[in-house]
Design a protein around this motif. Structure first.
Motif, PDB file in Angstrom:
ATOM      1  N   GLU A  40      -8.495   8.829  -6.519  1.00  0.00           N
ATOM      2  CA  GLU A  40      -7.506   7.906  -7.305  1.00  0.00           C
ATOM      3  C   GLU A  40      -6.677   7.054  -6.465  1.00  0.00           C
ATOM      4  O   GLU A  40      -6.689   5.879  -6.970  1.00  0.00           O
ATOM      5  CB  GLU A  40      -6.534   9.085  -7.945  1.00  0.00           C
ATOM      6  CG  GLU A  40      -5.553   8.625  -8.767  1.00  0.00           C
ATOM      7  CD  GLU A  40      -4.450   9.536  -9.300  1.00  0.00           C
ATOM      8  OE1 GLU A  40      -3.042   9.146  -9.694  1.00  0.00           O
ATOM      9  OE2 GLU A  40      -4.663  10.828  -9.359  1.00  0.00           O
TER      10      GLU A  40
ATOM     11  N   GLN B  81       0.593  -1.313  -0.137  1.00  0.00           N
ATOM     12  CA  GLN B  81       0.004   0.053   0.017  1.00  0.00           C
ATOM     13  C   GLN B  81       1.030   1.318  -0.040  1.00  0.00           C
ATOM     14  O   GLN B  81       0.435   2.137  -0.793  1.00  0.00           O
ATOM     15  CB  GLN B  81      -0.930  -0.133   1.259  1.00  0.00           C
ATOM     16  CG  GLN B  81      -2.026  -1.083   1.025  1.00  0.00           C
ATOM     17  CD  GLN B  81      -2.813  -1.093   2.250  1.00  0.00           C
ATOM     18  OE1 GLN B  81      -2.484  -0.444   3.342  1.00  0.00           O
ATOM     19  NE2 GLN B  81      -4.164  -1.603   2.403  1.00  0.00           N
ATOM     20  N   ASP B  82       1.768   1.184   0.811  1.00  0.00           N
ATOM     21  CA  ASP B  82       2.832   2.566   0.917  1.00  0.00           C
ATOM     22  C   ASP B  82       3.639   2.884  -0.549  1.00  0.00           C
ATOM     23  O   ASP B  82       3.691   3.901  -0.902  1.00  0.00           O
ATOM     24  CB  ASP B  82       3.737   2.247   2.084  1.00  0.00           C
ATOM     25  CG  ASP B  82       3.222   2.518   3.409  1.00  0.00           C
ATOM     26  OD1 ASP B  82       1.924   2.809   3.403  1.00  0.00           O
ATOM     27  OD2 ASP B  82       3.908   2.330   4.413  1.00  0.00           O
ATOM     28  N   LYS B  83       3.899   1.622  -1.044  1.00  0.00           N
ATOM     29  CA  LYS B  83       4.612   1.713  -2.391  1.00  0.00           C
ATOM     30  C   LYS B  83       3.671   2.433  -3.541  1.00  0.00           C
ATOM     31  O   LYS B  83       4.078   3.236  -4.274  1.00  0.00           O
ATOM     32  CB  LYS B  83       5.023   0.406  -2.776  1.00  0.00           C
ATOM     33  CG  LYS B  83       5.869   0.534  -4.189  1.00  0.00           C
ATOM     34  CD  LYS B  83       6.517  -0.672  -4.510  1.00  0.00           C
ATOM     35  CE  LYS B  83       7.209  -0.696  -5.613  1.00  0.00           C
ATOM     36  NZ  LYS B  83       8.032  -2.217  -5.878  1.00  0.00           N
ATOM     37  N   ILE B  84       2.231   1.925  -3.410  1.00  0.00           N
ATOM     38  CA  ILE B  84       1.278   2.544  -4.308  1.00  0.00           C
ATOM     39  C   ILE B  84       0.940   3.841  -3.972  1.00  0.00           C
ATOM     40  O   ILE B  84       0.791   4.785  -5.259  1.00  0.00           O
ATOM     41  CB  ILE B  84      -0.033   1.640  -4.311  1.00  0.00           C
ATOM     42  CG1 ILE B  84       0.193  -0.076  -4.684  1.00  0.00           C
ATOM     43  CG2 ILE B  84      -1.145   2.295  -5.097  1.00  0.00           C
ATOM     44  CD1 ILE B  84      -0.809  -0.813  -4.686  1.00  0.00           C
TER      45      ILE B  84
ATOM     46  N   ARG C 298      -6.563   2.778  -6.818  1.00  0.00           N
ATOM     47  CA  ARG C 298      -5.364   2.180  -7.010  1.00  0.00           C
ATOM     48  C   ARG C 298      -5.180   1.075  -5.852  1.00  0.00           C
ATOM     49  O   ARG C 298      -4.317  -0.027  -5.879  1.00  0.00           O
ATOM     50  CB  ARG C 298      -4.318   2.931  -7.009  1.00  0.00           C
ATOM     51  CG  ARG C 298      -4.075   3.933  -8.260  1.00  0.00           C
ATOM     52  CD  ARG C 298      -2.722   4.570  -8.115  1.00  0.00           C
ATOM     53  NE  ARG C 298      -2.612   5.659  -9.158  1.00  0.00           N
ATOM     54  CZ  ARG C 298      -1.474   6.200  -9.547  1.00  0.00           C
ATOM     55  NH1 ARG C 298      -0.504   5.972  -8.821  1.00  0.00           N
ATOM     56  NH2 ARG C 298      -1.305   7.055 -10.453  1.00  0.00           N
TER      57      ARG C 298
ATOM     58  N   LYS D 110       2.879   6.160  -2.722  1.00  0.00           N
ATOM     59  CA  LYS D 110       3.819   7.222  -2.846  1.00  0.00           C
ATOM     60  C   LYS D 110       4.044   7.178  -4.544  1.00  0.00           C
ATOM     61  O   LYS D 110       4.786   8.279  -4.940  1.00  0.00           O
ATOM     62  CB  LYS D 110       5.297   6.473  -2.518  1.00  0.00           C
ATOM     63  CG  LYS D 110       6.513   7.261  -2.312  1.00  0.00           C
ATOM     64  CD  LYS D 110       6.175   8.455  -1.417  1.00  0.00           C
ATOM     65  CE  LYS D 110       7.500   9.459  -1.397  1.00  0.00           C
ATOM     66  NZ  LYS D 110       7.590  10.081  -2.754  1.00  0.00           N
ATOM     67  N   SER D 111       3.365   6.324  -5.273  1.00  0.00           N
ATOM     68  CA  SER D 111       3.539   6.472  -6.683  1.00  0.00           C
ATOM     69  C   SER D 111       2.613   7.840  -7.367  1.00  0.00           C
ATOM     70  O   SER D 111       2.763   8.140  -8.340  1.00  0.00           O
ATOM     71  CB  SER D 111       3.285   5.345  -7.389  1.00  0.00           C
ATOM     72  OG  SER D 111       1.763   4.901  -7.173  1.00  0.00           O
ATOM     73  N   VAL D 112       1.772   8.202  -6.456  1.00  0.00           N
ATOM     74  CA  VAL D 112       0.818   9.239  -6.951  1.00  0.00           C
ATOM     75  C   VAL D 112       1.826  10.663  -6.724  1.00  0.00           C
ATOM     76  O   VAL D 112       2.387  10.856  -5.807  1.00  0.00           O
ATOM     77  CB  VAL D 112      -0.162   9.540  -5.797  1.00  0.00           C
ATOM     78  CG1 VAL D 112      -1.107  10.790  -6.216  1.00  0.00           C
ATOM     79  CG2 VAL D 112      -1.199   8.145  -6.206  1.00  0.00           C
ATOM     80  N   PRO D 113       1.799  11.327  -7.590  1.00  0.00           N
ATOM     81  CA  PRO D 113       2.909  12.462  -7.980  1.00  0.00           C
ATOM     82  C   PRO D 113       2.572  13.478  -6.663  1.00  0.00           C
ATOM     83  O   PRO D 113       3.557  14.373  -6.406  1.00  0.00           O
ATOM     84  CB  PRO D 113       2.581  13.211  -9.289  1.00  0.00           C
ATOM     85  CG  PRO D 113       2.030  12.207 -10.084  1.00  0.00           C
ATOM     86  CD  PRO D 113       1.098  11.188  -9.007  1.00  0.00           C
TER      87      PRO D 113
END
Length: 645
Positions: A234, A178-181, A238, A183-186
């Motif tokens: 968003e 979850q944290d990786k997903i 995800r 952090k992928s949001v700009p």
């Protein structure tokens, strides 16, 4: 030539003596005292509902009410004590009359034809005002309601809930994914997540509850046209992971909700009863009834069952065969699985106990636990499985109780709709569904809705009392029920502008909006008092000029002196309105933390000041004229009250 220069610089004699000047200042100060006293009483009284608020809303708005009250008290004292002294120092020499001021002349030229037209077209004027007032009824009824406007904390709290029997390794894996997903949001700057409870006795969170704080970048670095709501939507799309129910809130309001109501979402339905299995079934039926309700999001049931327990049942018949006791088995299980304390270690000022138990690889399955040896006196080492049945059983992951009853909960957040209408529809759906609650079980609505109902009930019972106190304050100021009613009637017309502006601004009714209306009432009533005072003063001038009789006073005389009284001191009346507007309007364009709460307070005051001032300047003189014409016709004389301001 010498005489001409002498006359040029010769000081002209004062137009009034020093003694006369001080006497006029003293008389004027006495005139002000009565009006200032009752104005202070009225404005302080109008804030009584704010003082009566309790809980979260009370802590938020009490400082505002206290500040306003103390300012009014000190202001009244300064007006009565310091202001006359300053006036005696600085107001010297000759002064121009009001009509000599260019601003006054422009205002009177604009205002006088308008007030004359209003006095001529009476029915039309009154009809327009009444229609505008009646339109506010459907406007207010169509507005949504909420406890407080949502404060943008510039951060997001992600609270997903997994299955109660999730393992430590699986919870850790879900958290990392979850944290990786996220952090992928700009727009996301930092992410910090935890599973389970913190290292404190006050946090009883299970391992299945994950908390992730998401810090966002400054709005200037966001993608164009994106809002915080869009970012949450968003992220929610995800983070659709099987077996995980997403929940979105903010860190501060989440802590407040959990401490105040025990509910970690906007709304919670607490289900009370005596049996855990029945509570679980009832909670699922409540959830099923609420599915598909507009505005309801992040809907889930707080798990009542589904926890895993390791059950070790001692076989007493086998114990006697091996010469063992129940205590022997219990001590072995405690030492091998739970850990046995063998000593303490001191590190500085801290003391830690030292416990010993079997390694993870020797206790990570039922089979391995069954091979744990127990030392018997006659038979040597005996495996634990020989004297006990070892198995996993289902049970409650956590037992919650309130008011001496077991409690389950169905929780949800409200998005894209106001809180009040969402909960109202949800209540209607549950009431319409049959067979949800068996006998002896009941539900209670909690969370922000609980605060909303408490705030509404407080305002509903205190508001009539406040209006009554204001009415009697006006009566003591005017010594006339008619004049008091004339000033109090400005309150509903002040509502017109407030209702219109919050409707078109798209603001929901809340405690913050109610505080804005409360602050508006004091301003509206005070401005109405000023107008009635000057109209009464004009009537006194008319009586001095023509006497107090219907034989000497005509309708034309009444109309002219009402126009004169309304136009008198037009500049200070408009200054009161302009000062309020100039001080409040910048809040509408303010940005940053806190503006979400301030705007709903300010909006009713801005709209209300505009409509109440228009009503006071145009409609109050009309109603006053109609009242005086009625008095002159019925009693043959005018009832003029010596009201001093």
């Amino acid at each position: 030539m010498r005489t001409w220069f002498k006359n040029l610089f010769k000081k002209s004699p004062d137009w009034i003596s020093e003694e006369e000047r001080l006497q006029i200042i003293e008389q004027s100060s006495k005139q002000v005292s009565r009006g200032v006293f009752f104005a202070t009483i009225i404005i302080i009284t109008s804030f009584l509902p704010v003082f009566m608020l309790t809980g979260q809303e009370g802590k938020l708005f009490h400082p505002l009410a206290y500040t306003k009250t103390f300012i009014m008290i000190v202001d009244a004292l300064l007006v009565l004590t310091l202001a006359p002294v300053l006036i005696s120092f600085f107001m010297k020499g000759k002064f121009r009359p009001d009509h000599a001021n260019p601003v006054n002349r422009v205002l009177e030229r604009v205002y006088e034809p308008v007030i004359r037209a209003v006095l001529k077209w009476r029915k039309t004027t009154l009809a327009i005002n009444i229609i505008a007032l009646l339109i506010t009824i459907p406007l207010l009824s169509n507005l949504g309601s909420e406890f407080m406007p949502p404060l943008d904390e510039q951060s997001i709290l992600f609270m997903p809930v997994t299955l109660p029997d999730v393992s430590n390794n699986e919870a850790k894996r879900i958290l990392q994914v979850q944290d990786k997903i996220i952090k992928s949001v700009p727009e996301v700057d930092k992410v910090l997540g935890k599973a389970g409870r913190a290292s404190t006795a006050t946090d009883n969170s299970p391992i299945s509850m994950i908390e992730t704080i998401i810090m966002l970048k400054p709005k200037s670095q966001w993608r164009e046209g994106l809002s915080k709501k869009d970012i949450i939507n968003e992220l929610d799309k995800r983070l659709q992971i099987p077996g995980v129910v997403n929940g979105w809130t903010q860190p501060i309001i989440n802590r407040i909700n959990m401490l105040a109501t025990g509910i970690r979402t906007d709304v919670g339905i607490k289900v009370y009863g005596q049996n855990l299995d029945t509570l679980a079934a009832v909670s699922e039926r409540v959830k099923l009834a609420l599915e598909g309700t507009k505005g309801v999001s992040d809907l889930y049931v707080d798990p009542v069952t589904g926890g895993k327990y390791l059950s070790i049942d001692v076989k007493r018949a086998e114990l006697s065969r091996y010469g063992l006791t129940v205590d022997d088995v219990n001590q072995t299980v405690e030492s091998a699985l739970g850990g046995a304390a063998i000593g303490n270690t001191i590190e500085g000022r801290q003391r830690f106990s030292i416990s010993v138990r079997l390694g993870q690889e020797f206790r990570n399955s039922v089979a391995r636990i069954g091979r744990i040896p127990i030392q018997s006196a006659g038979m040597g080492e005996v495996p634990l499985s020989a004297v006990a049945d070892i198995k996993f059983e289902d049970g409650p992951p956590m037992i919650n109780s309130e008011n001496a009853l077991l409690r389950g909960a169905v929780m949800f957040n409200v998005r894209d709709r106001d809180l009040g209408s969402t909960v109202k529809e949800a209540i209607d759906k549950i009431n319409a569904s049959k067979g949800i609650l068996p006998e002896g079980y009941f539900v209670e609505w909690s969370g922000q809705y609980e605060n909303l109902i408490r705030g509404q009930q407080t305002l509903m019972w205190i508001a009539p009392i406040v209006l009554l106190i204001i009415f009697f304050s006006l009566y003591f100021a005017f010594h006339s029920l008619r004049e008091a009613f004339l000033s109090l009637i400005t309150v509903p017309f002040a509502l017109i502008g407030g209702a219109y502006i919050i409707f078109f601004w798209g603001v929901n009714l809340s405690v913050a909006v109610a505080v804005g209306f409360i602050a508006l009432f004091g301003i509206a009533v005070e401005t109405g008092i000023v107008m009635v005072i000057y109209l009464n003063d004009a009537m006194q001038q008319l009586i001095k000029l023509k006497g107090n009789s219907s034989e000497t006073i005509t309708k034309e005389d009444l109309r002219e002196f009402v126009v004169r009284g309304a136009a008198k001191r037009l500049r200070p009346k408009l200054m009161t309105v302009c000062v309020s507007l100039f001080g409040l309007i910048p809040v509408l364009w303010a940005t940053g933390v806190g503006t979400d709460v301030m705007q709903p307070i300010v909006l009713p005051m801005i709209g209300g000041v505009l409509t109440s001032s228009t009503h006071i300047l145009l409609v109050t003189p009309l109603i006053f004229l109609m009242a005086k014409e009625y008095e002159l016709k019925k009693y043959g004389r005018l009832e003029v009250h010596d009201v001093q301001h």
